[in-house]
Every structure is written in C-alpha cells, then in structure tokens.
Enzyme design. Structure first.
Site, short mmCIF file in Angstrom:
data_model
loop_
_atom_site.label_atom_id
_atom_site.label_comp_id
_atom_site.label_asym_id
_atom_site.label_seq_id
_atom_site.Cartn_x
_atom_site.Cartn_y
_atom_site.Cartn_z
N GLN A 1 16.92 -1.66 -8.88
CA GLN A 1 16.42 -2.99 -8.54
C GLN A 1 15.77 -2.99 -7.13
O GLN A 1 14.99 -3.87 -6.80
CB GLN A 1 17.56 -4.02 -8.61
CG GLN A 1 17.12 -5.45 -8.37
CD GLN A 1 18.17 -6.45 -8.84
OE1 GLN A 1 18.30 -6.70 -10.03
NE2 GLN A 1 18.92 -7.01 -7.91
N TYR B 1 19.21 4.18 -16.27
CA TYR B 1 19.17 3.00 -15.40
C TYR B 1 20.44 2.86 -14.57
O TYR B 1 21.57 3.01 -15.07
CB TYR B 1 18.96 1.71 -16.23
CG TYR B 1 18.84 0.50 -15.32
CD1 TYR B 1 17.62 0.21 -14.71
CD2 TYR B 1 19.94 -0.28 -15.01
CE1 TYR B 1 17.51 -0.86 -13.82
CE2 TYR B 1 19.83 -1.35 -14.13
CZ TYR B 1 18.62 -1.64 -13.54
OH TYR B 1 18.51 -2.68 -12.66
N ASN C 1 -8.68 -8.64 22.84
CA ASN C 1 -7.82 -7.57 22.33
C ASN C 1 -8.11 -7.25 20.87
O ASN C 1 -8.31 -8.16 20.07
CB ASN C 1 -6.36 -7.96 22.49
CG ASN C 1 -5.98 -8.21 23.93
OD1 ASN C 1 -6.49 -7.55 24.83
ND2 ASN C 1 -5.13 -9.19 24.16
N ASN D 1 16.43 -3.05 -19.42
CA ASN D 1 16.06 -1.75 -18.84
C ASN D 1 14.64 -1.34 -19.22
O ASN D 1 13.86 -0.89 -18.38
CB ASN D 1 17.05 -0.67 -19.26
CG ASN D 1 18.45 -0.97 -18.75
OD1 ASN D 1 18.64 -1.90 -17.98
ND2 ASN D 1 19.43 -0.18 -19.18
N GLU E 1 -4.83 -3.02 15.91
CA GLU E 1 -3.48 -2.66 16.35
C GLU E 1 -2.46 -2.99 15.26
O GLU E 1 -1.49 -2.25 15.06
CB GLU E 1 -3.13 -3.41 17.64
CG GLU E 1 -3.94 -2.92 18.83
CD GLU E 1 -3.81 -3.86 20.03
OE1 GLU E 1 -2.88 -3.67 20.81
OE2 GLU E 1 -4.62 -4.78 20.17
N THR F 1 -12.71 16.66 20.52
CA THR F 1 -11.48 17.33 20.08
C THR F 1 -10.53 17.19 21.26
O THR F 1 -10.99 17.17 22.42
CB THR F 1 -11.69 18.83 19.77
OG1 THR F 1 -12.12 19.49 20.96
CG2 THR F 1 -12.74 19.04 18.67
N HIS F 2 -9.26 17.07 20.97
CA HIS F 2 -8.25 16.82 22.03
C HIS F 2 -8.61 15.59 22.87
O HIS F 2 -8.23 15.51 24.04
CB HIS F 2 -8.09 18.03 22.96
CG HIS F 2 -7.94 19.33 22.25
ND1 HIS F 2 -6.72 19.90 21.98
CD2 HIS F 2 -8.87 20.18 21.73
CE1 HIS F 2 -6.91 21.04 21.34
NE2 HIS F 2 -8.20 21.23 21.17
N LYS G 1 11.56 -2.95 -6.15
CA LYS G 1 10.53 -3.99 -6.13
C LYS G 1 10.03 -4.37 -4.75
O LYS G 1 8.82 -4.45 -4.51
CB LYS G 1 11.06 -5.24 -6.85
CG LYS G 1 11.17 -4.99 -8.34
CD LYS G 1 11.96 -6.05 -9.05
CE LYS G 1 12.42 -5.51 -10.37
NZ LYS G 1 13.31 -4.30 -10.27
N SER H 1 17.85 -11.03 -8.37
CA SER H 1 16.57 -10.51 -7.87
C SER H 1 15.44 -11.52 -8.08
O SER H 1 14.29 -11.23 -7.73
CB SER H 1 16.23 -9.19 -8.55
OG SER H 1 16.25 -9.33 -9.96
N SER I 1 -5.91 -13.14 25.52
CA SER I 1 -4.61 -13.09 26.17
C SER I 1 -4.25 -14.49 26.62
O SER I 1 -5.12 -15.26 27.02
CB SER I 1 -4.67 -12.15 27.36
OG SER I 1 -3.67 -12.48 28.30
N LYS J 1 -9.51 -11.05 28.82
CA LYS J 1 -9.11 -10.10 27.78
C LYS J 1 -9.65 -10.45 26.40
O LYS J 1 -9.70 -11.61 26.01
CB LYS J 1 -7.58 -10.05 27.67
CG LYS J 1 -6.88 -9.38 28.81
CD LYS J 1 -7.13 -7.88 28.91
CE LYS J 1 -6.43 -7.06 27.84
NZ LYS J 1 -4.98 -7.01 28.02
N1 ARG Z 1 16.85 -7.21 -12.31
C1 ARG Z 1 17.06 -5.92 -12.88
C2 ARG Z 1 16.22 -4.90 -12.12
O1 ARG Z 1 15.33 -5.29 -11.49
C3 ARG Z 1 16.68 -5.91 -14.33
C4 ARG Z 1 17.33 -4.82 -15.13
C5 ARG Z 1 18.77 -5.10 -15.29
N2 ARG Z 1 19.38 -4.15 -16.15
C6 ARG Z 1 20.72 -3.99 -16.20
N3 ARG Z 1 21.18 -3.10 -16.98
N4 ARG Z 1 21.49 -4.70 -15.42
O2 ARG Z 1 16.45 -3.71 -12.15
#
Ligand code: ARG
Length: 462
Positions: free
Chosen positions: A322, A317, A285, A110, A290, A155-156, A325, A23, A277, A283
């Site tokens: 993961q 966990y 825009n 964790n 948008e 409205t509408h 993120k 990751s 454009s 144009k």
């Molecule tokens: N890269 C992991 C995550 O984002 C870190 C935690 C990993 N923990 C484990 N027990 N493998 O979740």
C-alpha cells in the site's frame, strides 16, 4: 457497511488502527481507473455467464453514476470506506442494490489494486511524455534560431574551449530524449494486465483475460497470477525514471543558475519564473530553477524509500505494498510541474550573446595552438609554454610576436595569427557530434525527425 473482510472477525478494530490501515485519502485519485476496471470486469463476468446481461448493465451503469459523483465532487466518503475499492463498491450497492455484491466474484482487491495502479500510471506517464516532448522541442527550436551565438564551454567549471550555445542546449536535449525513450519503453511494461489473477492463485471462473486486456487497452496479459498481484517493479522503474529525469533537470538548472548570476550574466530569466527578495530590492532570484534542483532530492527519496519497502517482502501481496502509491503520486506530480516549468523557463529565457562572447579569452585557444603544430610531437607542451609566455609578458597570447612563437618551435609561421579566431576554432570541430555549425545542424535535424511523429501520439492522449 462492514469491511469486506468482516466475516471472520469478532472483536472491534481499534479506531486508530482503522485510520492507520486506510488509504482512501490518497488512493481516491485512482477513482477513474477503479471504475473502468470494474466495468470491464462486470462485462467479463457476464461473458462467462456468472451474471446476466441485465445484471451486467445494472453494474456498468451504476458504476457510471459513481464515476459522475467523483467527477462532480459530490461523492460522499463514509468513515468505513477503507480505500477507493471499498468506497466505490459501497456506493454502488447503495445505487443498484444487492447485485453490487456480485461484482467482486472471483476478484480480489489484490488484482484490482494492481490493475488500478497500472491504468493510472499508464495514462499519467503518457501525459508526462507529452511534457517532455514539449521541452525537447523548445530546446531544439532555440538551438536552431540561436546557432550563431558562441560561448565558453566548461570543464571543472573552468573556461575550456569555445562552443556554440546551441551545442550546450542540445547536450541537454539529448539527455531528455533518452529520458523520453526510457519512458516510452516503461509504459509498455506498465501496460500489462494483472486483473484475473484473483487474490493470488488465479481466477476460478475462467474469465477471459484477453478480453479484459482489450477492454482496458492493455498491451498484454500478465502470465502468472502470483507475479500479477505482487509485482510493483513498474512503480520502482517509474521512480527511477523520475529520479534520472530530475537529475537531468537539476544539472540543467544549475548551469542556468550560474549563467544568470551577475558574474556570468549570460542569461536572464523572465520575471514570470523569478522572484524578488523581501529585503534587497535589487535581487531577482531564479527560484524556479532552484526548486527544480531542490526537488530532485525528494524524488530520489521517493525511489529509495520505495525500494526499501520492496526489499525482503515475501511472496505475493503484503500490506506493505500500500506504500507504493504516495511516492508514485508524488513523483508524477512533481515531474509534471518541473517539466512544464522548465519548458516555460527555456521558452522565455533571454540570452546575452555579447556577454558570452566577451567571456571568451585567448587561453581558450591554447588547444588550437597545439593543434596548429600537429603532427609534430610535444605540441601540448609547446602551447603550454606560449600560455606561460603570455602570462609573463602580461598580454593575451594573440599579442605575442611571431619571433616569440618561433623560439618555441621553428614550424610556427605568420599564419599562426589565424589561430586567434573563436569561430574558426568552433568550425574545426566538425566530426560528428562536434560543435561546428554543420554538426549542430545535423543534431537539430535528427532530433526533429525523432520528434516528428511523436507530436501526433501526444495529441491522441489528451
Ligand atoms: N488499499 C490496498 C492497497 O492499496 C488494497 C489492497 C488490499 N488487499 C488486501 N489483501 N488487504 O494495497
């Protein structure tokens, strides 16, 4: 360096699996939170006598050097760096030697990753809050300086009743204020300490979690270690907040896109927020708006995708987490962009008061005509007849003769002519929350009071 968990494994990991598992490519943006969390943890270990004060200092300073490398973009990533936690620890070992191995005593990735996520999101959310305050402020400033401008309210998407342009502006400012209040409250729930939960069952060295919370600026300590490592509701909540805020920005954008069309001509976007454009030279825009409207879909996708990831996860966990993120980063980045662009658009937008006024028509005062007869009954019906009569004669209602009105109802008198005044219609809506000058000014002053002490809070963040 071997993986942190290498001990019990004999076979080699499939290189594809290694890449699949990693990751670092996206979680490295939490490098600062990871360093700060580790520095606090080193201090907590020393406080318990698990490491000496010299070891603590070596770790804290070493981590400082690792931070410098990230800051100056000189940190060298190694293929074995699975995530930001392993990368930082590997580098720390190279800089300070074997003492680096003691940093992880009683800690697990964790509780570490949950801590990093919360630290990162807390700081980011405060910046977003500042952007939201800026947007609200611009809306309120414009509402005040352009209070004389009147326009059709819809409205509408059909012309309904005359309103102040400021009333329209503030209708969005109130939605954004609710978004800001939600985010303020959400920050408090994010800002709780999971560190010291260990892998799941708790910390065996009795680390002082109150001390850790203080060091890291958390408002409280998470009371259950299983919950501490597994909870990602704060991410889900942030993604909901992002979705809701984007929906507000998207609807606001849609209004302005319509208002900026040739058919309406109520507003013109500044060149800074428009594009041309490649084919049609005439144009201009509203791409900025948008894109905001378009991105609202993607942010909702971040939320719904992550909720599906959470659904059905067993206790504590699981590696599925993961996946928390990327949606969080995506939402934060896009909200940051959308809020700042919205502020830019609104600051530079040109309003065409004359065009707005021209678009008002007598039929929009049919309700006022009905109100003229209050408290007599069937006023709505009678006003409807007047609308029809005007249409039949091919004239605006204001051109109908007094006798025409009196045929519809004997209580119509010469002063019915005074109904045909848009400003008067607006001023009559003076109950709290209405579009009259007084009630719009009230809204402005209430929003200003609310914004008041928040501008100081914002400065503290940066
Ligand atoms: N890269 C992991 C995550 O984002 C870190 C935690 C990993 N923990 C484990 N027990 N493998 O979740």
């Amino acid at each position: 360096m071997a993986q942190l968990w290498g001990g019990r494994f004999t076979g080699k990991v499939d290189p594809l699996m290694e890449a699949f598992n990693a990751s670092l490519s996206f979680d490295q943006r939490m490098w600062k939170a990871d360093i700060v969390g580790s520095q606090a943890y080193a201090k907590a270990l020393a406080k318990q006598g698990i490491i000496t004060s010299e070891e603590r200092d070596a770790l804290v300073q070493g981590l400082g050097k690792v931070a410098k490398e990230w800051e100056t973009k000189s940190f060298q990533v190694k293929p074995s760096d699975e995530d930001i936690h392993t990368a930082n620890e590997r580098r720390l070992g190279e800089l300070v030697g074997s003492v680096a191995g003691k940093l992880h005593t009683g800690r697990s990735r964790n509780d570490q990753v949950a801590t990093d996520m919360r630290l990162w999101l807390r700081d980011e959310a405060r910046v977003l809050l500042g952007h939201l305050y800026d947007l609200i402020r611009v809306a309120v400033d414009r509402a005040e300086s352009e209070i004389d401008i009147i326009m059709p309210g819809y409205t509408h998407l059909q012309r309904a009743q005359p309103i102040r342009w400021s009333h329209w502006l503030l209708s969005y400012a109130w939605g954004w204020q609710a978004d800001a209040i939600r985010l303020e409250q959400l920050i408090s729930r994010v800002n709780q300490l999971p560190l010291g939960s260990g892998a799941l069952a708790g910390n065996p060295f009795n680390v002082d979690r109150q001390f850790l919370a203080q060091e890291l600026g958390f408002e409280g300590v998470i009371q259950n270690s299983l919950y501490g490592v597994s909870d990602r509701d704060f991410v889900a909540e942030f993604l909901f907040w992002s979705s809701m805020t984007m929906i507000h920005l998207s609807r606001w954008s849609e209004d302005l896109i319509i208002y900026s069309s040739g058919e309406f001509g109520f507003v013109t976007l500044a060149d800074a927020y428009s594009t041309g454009s490649s084919l049609m030279p005439q144009k201009k825009n509203p791409d900025s708006l948008e894109l905001i409207r378009g991105k609202s879909g993607r942010i909702f996708g971040d939320m719904s995708g992550f909720l599906m990831t959470l659904k059905g996860l067993p206790s504590t966990y699981n590696k599925d987490l993961q996946e928390d993120k990327e949606p969080m980063f995506d939402a934060a980045d896009n909200l940051s962009g959308c809020l700042q662009i919205s502020t830019g658009v609104l600051t530079t937008l040109k309003v065409h008061a004359a065009k707005m006024k021209q678009s008002l028509s007598n039929d929009m005062l049919a309700t006022d005509l009905a109100e003229y007869l209050v408290p007599f009954r069937e006023t709505h019906h009678i006003a409807g007849h007047a609308v029809r009569l005007g249409e039949e004669h091919g004239v605006p209602m204001s051109q109908l003769k007094l006798e025409d009105f009196q045929k519809l109802h004997p209580k119509f008198e010469a002063d019915v002519s005074q109904v045909w005044d848009y400003e008067k219609s607006i001023e009559q809506r003076c109950a709290q929350g209405g579009t009259s000058r007084k009630t719009v000014l009230e809204q402005i002053s209430n929003l200003r009071a609310w914004l008041g002490d928040r501008s100081d809070k914002k400065r503290k963040v940066h």
